[in-house]
Design a protein around this motif. Structure first.
Motif, PDB file in Angstrom:
ATOM      1  N   PRO A 174     110.219  37.265  36.654  1.00  0.00           N
ATOM      2  CA  PRO A 174     109.882  36.248  37.935  1.00  0.00           C
ATOM      3  C   PRO A 174     110.033  36.582  39.146  1.00  0.00           C
ATOM      4  CG  PRO A 174     110.923  35.011  36.035  1.00  0.00           C
ATOM      5  CD  PRO A 174     111.253  36.539  35.907  1.00  0.00           C
ATOM      6  N   VAL A 175     109.788  35.903  40.480  1.00  0.00           N
ATOM      7  CA  VAL A 175     110.080  36.616  41.641  1.00  0.00           C
ATOM      8  C   VAL A 175     111.580  36.163  42.036  1.00  0.00           C
ATOM      9  CG1 VAL A 175     107.795  36.277  42.502  1.00  0.00           C
ATOM     10  CG2 VAL A 175     109.224  34.247  42.540  1.00  0.00           C
ATOM     11  N   ILE A 176     111.881  37.046  42.649  1.00  0.00           N
ATOM     12  CA  ILE A 176     113.225  36.630  43.583  1.00  0.00           C
ATOM     13  C   ILE A 176     112.963  36.498  44.932  1.00  0.00           C
ATOM     14  CG2 ILE A 176     114.646  37.798  41.947  1.00  0.00           C
ATOM     15  CD1 ILE A 176     114.955  40.236  43.484  1.00  0.00           C
ATOM     16  N   LEU A 177     113.887  36.017  45.858  1.00  0.00           N
ATOM     17  CA  LEU A 177     113.643  35.619  47.215  1.00  0.00           C
ATOM     18  C   LEU A 177     114.523  36.262  48.091  1.00  0.00           C
ATOM     19  CD1 LEU A 177     113.250  31.763  46.608  1.00  0.00           C
ATOM     20  CD2 LEU A 177     111.439  33.360  46.423  1.00  0.00           C
ATOM     21  N   GLY A 178     115.404  37.371  47.556  1.00  0.00           N
ATOM     22  CA  GLY A 178     116.026  38.308  48.427  1.00  0.00           C
ATOM     23  C   GLY A 178     116.933  39.135  47.551  1.00  0.00           C
ATOM     24  N   TYR A 179     117.395  40.193  48.319  1.00  0.00           N
ATOM     25  CA  TYR A 179     118.174  41.144  47.581  1.00  0.00           C
ATOM     26  C   TYR A 179     119.063  41.995  48.635  1.00  0.00           C
ATOM     27  CZ  TYR A 179     113.790  43.477  48.705  1.00  0.00           C
ATOM     28  OH  TYR A 179     112.567  43.935  49.318  1.00  0.00           O
ATOM     29  N   GLN A 180     119.987  42.936  47.961  1.00  0.00           N
ATOM     30  CA  GLN A 180     120.679  43.564  48.946  1.00  0.00           C
ATOM     31  C   GLN A 180     120.168  45.040  48.925  1.00  0.00           C
ATOM     32  OE1 GLN A 180     123.274  41.332  47.272  1.00  0.00           O
ATOM     33  NE2 GLN A 180     124.338  41.245  49.324  1.00  0.00           N
ATOM     34  N   ASP A 181     120.487  45.646  50.327  1.00  0.00           N
ATOM     35  CA  ASP A 181     120.039  46.935  50.353  1.00  0.00           C
ATOM     36  C   ASP A 181     120.842  47.808  49.741  1.00  0.00           C
ATOM     37  OD1 ASP A 181     118.621  49.360  51.317  1.00  0.00           O
ATOM     38  OD2 ASP A 181     118.916  48.913  53.497  1.00  0.00           O
ATOM     39  N   ILE A 182     120.833  48.107  48.753  1.00  0.00           N
ATOM     40  CA  ILE A 182     121.922  49.125  48.202  1.00  0.00           C
ATOM     41  C   ILE A 182     121.116  50.381  47.492  1.00  0.00           C
ATOM     42  CG2 ILE A 182     123.399  47.201  47.026  1.00  0.00           C
ATOM     43  CD1 ILE A 182     121.964  47.509  44.454  1.00  0.00           C
ATOM     44  N   GLU A 183     122.151  51.531  47.653  1.00  0.00           N
ATOM     45  CA  GLU A 183     121.550  52.889  47.668  1.00  0.00           C
ATOM     46  C   GLU A 183     122.352  53.670  46.556  1.00  0.00           C
ATOM     47  OE1 GLU A 183     122.132  56.810  50.551  1.00  0.00           O
ATOM     48  OE2 GLU A 183     121.572  54.860  51.438  1.00  0.00           O
ATOM     49  N   PRO A 184     121.408  54.003  45.524  1.00  0.00           N
ATOM     50  CA  PRO A 184     121.937  54.777  44.193  1.00  0.00           C
ATOM     51  C   PRO A 184     122.847  55.832  44.398  1.00  0.00           C
ATOM     52  CG  PRO A 184     119.792  55.085  44.452  1.00  0.00           C
ATOM     53  CD  PRO A 184     120.130  54.264  45.565  1.00  0.00           C
ATOM     54  N   LYS A 185     123.930  56.048  43.863  1.00  0.00           N
ATOM     55  CA  LYS A 185     124.604  57.458  43.930  1.00  0.00           C
ATOM     56  C   LYS A 185     123.899  58.364  43.150  1.00  0.00           C
ATOM     57  CE  LYS A 185     129.042  55.166  44.761  1.00  0.00           C
ATOM     58  NZ  LYS A 185     130.421  54.702  44.261  1.00  0.00           N
ATOM     59  N   PRO A 186     124.343  59.522  43.176  1.00  0.00           N
ATOM     60  CA  PRO A 186     123.510  60.636  42.553  1.00  0.00           C
ATOM     61  C   PRO A 186     123.588  60.434  41.202  1.00  0.00           C
ATOM     62  CG  PRO A 186     124.800  61.553  44.416  1.00  0.00           C
ATOM     63  CD  PRO A 186     125.034  59.913  44.243  1.00  0.00           C
ATOM     64  N   ASP A 187     124.863  60.155  40.447  1.00  0.00           N
ATOM     65  CA  ASP A 187     124.565  60.538  39.073  1.00  0.00           C
ATOM     66  C   ASP A 187     124.268  59.060  38.381  1.00  0.00           C
ATOM     67  OD1 ASP A 187     125.348  62.874  39.064  1.00  0.00           O
ATOM     68  OD2 ASP A 187     127.405  62.597  39.217  1.00  0.00           O
ATOM     69  N   SER A 188     123.712  58.126  39.138  1.00  0.00           N
ATOM     70  CA  SER A 188     123.421  56.656  38.703  1.00  0.00           C
ATOM     71  C   SER A 188     121.982  56.719  38.254  1.00  0.00           C
ATOM     72  CB  SER A 188     123.608  55.659  39.769  1.00  0.00           C
ATOM     73  OG  SER A 188     122.497  55.939  40.598  1.00  0.00           O
ATOM     74  N   GLN A 189     121.649  55.497  37.312  1.00  0.00           N
ATOM     75  CA  GLN A 189     120.252  55.493  36.824  1.00  0.00           C
ATOM     76  C   GLN A 189     119.650  54.114  37.252  1.00  0.00           C
ATOM     77  OE1 GLN A 189     118.686  57.351  34.718  1.00  0.00           O
ATOM     78  NE2 GLN A 189     120.121  58.608  33.766  1.00  0.00           N
ATOM     79  N   VAL A 190     118.582  54.244  38.256  1.00  0.00           N
ATOM     80  CA  VAL A 190     117.848  52.997  38.597  1.00  0.00           C
ATOM     81  C   VAL A 190     116.964  52.584  37.609  1.00  0.00           C
ATOM     82  CG1 VAL A 190     116.409  52.533  40.731  1.00  0.00           C
ATOM     83  CG2 VAL A 190     118.022  53.982  40.947  1.00  0.00           C
ATOM     84  N   LEU A 191     117.143  51.325  37.178  1.00  0.00           N
ATOM     85  CA  LEU A 191     116.474  50.728  35.959  1.00  0.00           C
ATOM     86  C   LEU A 191     115.292  49.871  36.536  1.00  0.00           C
ATOM     87  CD1 LEU A 191     119.145  50.097  33.425  1.00  0.00           C
ATOM     88  CD2 LEU A 191     118.110  52.190  33.881  1.00  0.00           C
ATOM     89  N   MET A 192     115.483  49.234  37.808  1.00  0.00           N
ATOM     90  CA  MET A 192     114.709  48.299  38.234  1.00  0.00           C
ATOM     91  C   MET A 192     114.686  48.511  39.779  1.00  0.00           C
ATOM     92  SD  MET A 192     114.886  44.754  36.177  1.00  0.00           S
ATOM     93  CE  MET A 192     113.074  44.377  36.580  1.00  0.00           C
ATOM     94  N   ILE A 193     113.449  48.048  40.358  1.00  0.00           N
ATOM     95  CA  ILE A 193     113.476  48.186  41.801  1.00  0.00           C
ATOM     96  C   ILE A 193     112.760  46.836  42.364  1.00  0.00           C
ATOM     97  CG2 ILE A 193     113.353  50.653  42.005  1.00  0.00           C
ATOM     98  CD1 ILE A 193     110.326  50.308  42.552  1.00  0.00           C
ATOM     99  N   ALA A 194     113.178  46.504  43.499  1.00  0.00           N
ATOM    100  CA  ALA A 194     112.322  45.316  44.095  1.00  0.00           C
ATOM    101  C   ALA A 194     111.779  45.890  45.637  1.00  0.00           C
ATOM    102  CB  ALA A 194     113.299  44.265  44.745  1.00  0.00           C
ATOM    103  N   ASN A 195     110.434  45.990  45.695  1.00  0.00           N
ATOM    104  CA  ASN A 195     109.535  46.590  46.515  1.00  0.00           C
ATOM    105  C   ASN A 195     110.027  48.208  46.229  1.00  0.00           C
ATOM    106  OD1 ASN A 195     108.033  44.864  47.556  1.00  0.00           O
ATOM    107  ND2 ASN A 195     109.474  44.294  49.045  1.00  0.00           N
ATOM    108  N   ASP A 196     110.589  48.960  47.277  1.00  0.00           N
ATOM    109  CA  ASP A 196     111.139  50.282  46.970  1.00  0.00           C
ATOM    110  C   ASP A 196     112.690  50.513  47.023  1.00  0.00           C
ATOM    111  OD1 ASP A 196     108.618  51.414  46.447  1.00  0.00           O
ATOM    112  OD2 ASP A 196     108.425  51.635  49.049  1.00  0.00           O
ATOM    113  N   THR A 197     113.364  49.105  46.797  1.00  0.00           N
ATOM    114  CA  THR A 197     114.709  49.136  46.996  1.00  0.00           C
ATOM    115  C   THR A 197     115.374  49.086  45.727  1.00  0.00           C
ATOM    116  OG1 THR A 197     114.750  47.979  49.225  1.00  0.00           O
ATOM    117  CG2 THR A 197     116.788  47.850  47.760  1.00  0.00           C
TER     118      THR A 197
END
Length: 251
Positions: A174-197
């Motif tokens: 379902p939709v969310i109404l806001g989120y944080q502008d966080i930046e993944p570290k090199p060895d992390s795994q990005v599992l989900m995005i909101a727009n391109d964040t």
């Protein structure tokens, strides 16, 4: 199942009502994580909730105290609450830096999740202030040194980026109404995005695991549709299970 310490996600509100010539003030404690606490307990987890106003004095002071838990979840609670105990702020006495303690606990095999909100990551006006802290050292994301909120009143659907054991088979989020502008570290795994964040990011820190969830577990960023979602509890339970070593994040 996991034993969890959830710190934060509560607040005390004071309201002044003006009725013509007269006014009165009322104060109440509000708990933002009741739905999450109920869901996690229903799914077999043991959860201790340390309310935000109790964190400065009652958050664990020793490794032994932290070792009672499998996972520590920080939700909408700024870094000052861990560093400015009464003894430090009012008494002017040195004390354990519990941000550093938490970091060492994770490096030794503990597990930490930070959920988003106005006092998470950098937060509203940067007041959460985790940038440059020991917690940023172990999170799978970098924290901005300024207000990192992205408000999305129009609603944004979180999207799975890669197949993984946390979000796969839960269907559309379902939709969310806001989120944080966080930046993944090199060895992390990005599992989900909101727009391109990046929204859901996992990583390792020493012998431990960390997870960043860049939006709220409750309103307002978690919309009413999100709160009513039939997979609400299962999603967060999977996050906890991955942190506790019971799931492989990326399959």
């Amino acid at each position: 199942m996991a034993k969890i310490l959830l710190a934060g996600e509560s607040w005390i509100s004071t309201t002044t009502e003006y009725k013509g010539y007269d006014s009165f003030t009322s104060t109440k404690l509000e708990i933002g994580c009741e739905a999450l606490l109920h869901s996690l307990k229903e799914l077999g987890h043991t959860v201790t909730h340390l309310k935000a106003h109790d964190v400065p004095e009652k958050f664990p002071w020793t490794m032994a105290e932290l070792n009672q838990y499998d996972v520590v979840l920080l939700s909408d609670i700024g870094s000052n609450s861990f560093t400015l105990s009464n003894g430090v702020f009012a008494g002017g006495n040195p004390a354990v830096n519990r941000l550093e303690l938490l970091k060492q606990w994770v490096l030794a095999g503990g597990a930490l999740m930070m959920a988003g909100g106005y006092l998470s990551f950098s937060g509203f006006e940067g007041k959460a202030h985790y940038h440059g802290s020991p917690i940023e050292d172990i999170l799978p994301v970098s924290v901005k040194p300024y207000d990192d909120r992205i408000e999305a009143p129009q609603g944004v659907h979180p999207v799975q980026k890669v197949a993984n054991s946390i979000t796969t088979d839960l269907g559309p989020f379902p939709v969310i109404l806001g989120y944080q502008d966080i930046e993944p570290k090199p060895d992390s795994q990005v599992l989900m995005i909101a727009n391109d964040t990046p929204l859901l990011v996992t990583g390792k820190a020493g012998s431990g695991r960390t997870l960043a969830y860049g939006t709220d577990i409750a309103p307002h960023w978690a919309s009413q549709d999100f709160m009513a979602w039939n997979h609400y509890g299962e999603f967060f339970s999977r996050c906890i299970n991955w942190l506790a070593g019971k799931l492989v994040a990326v399959s």
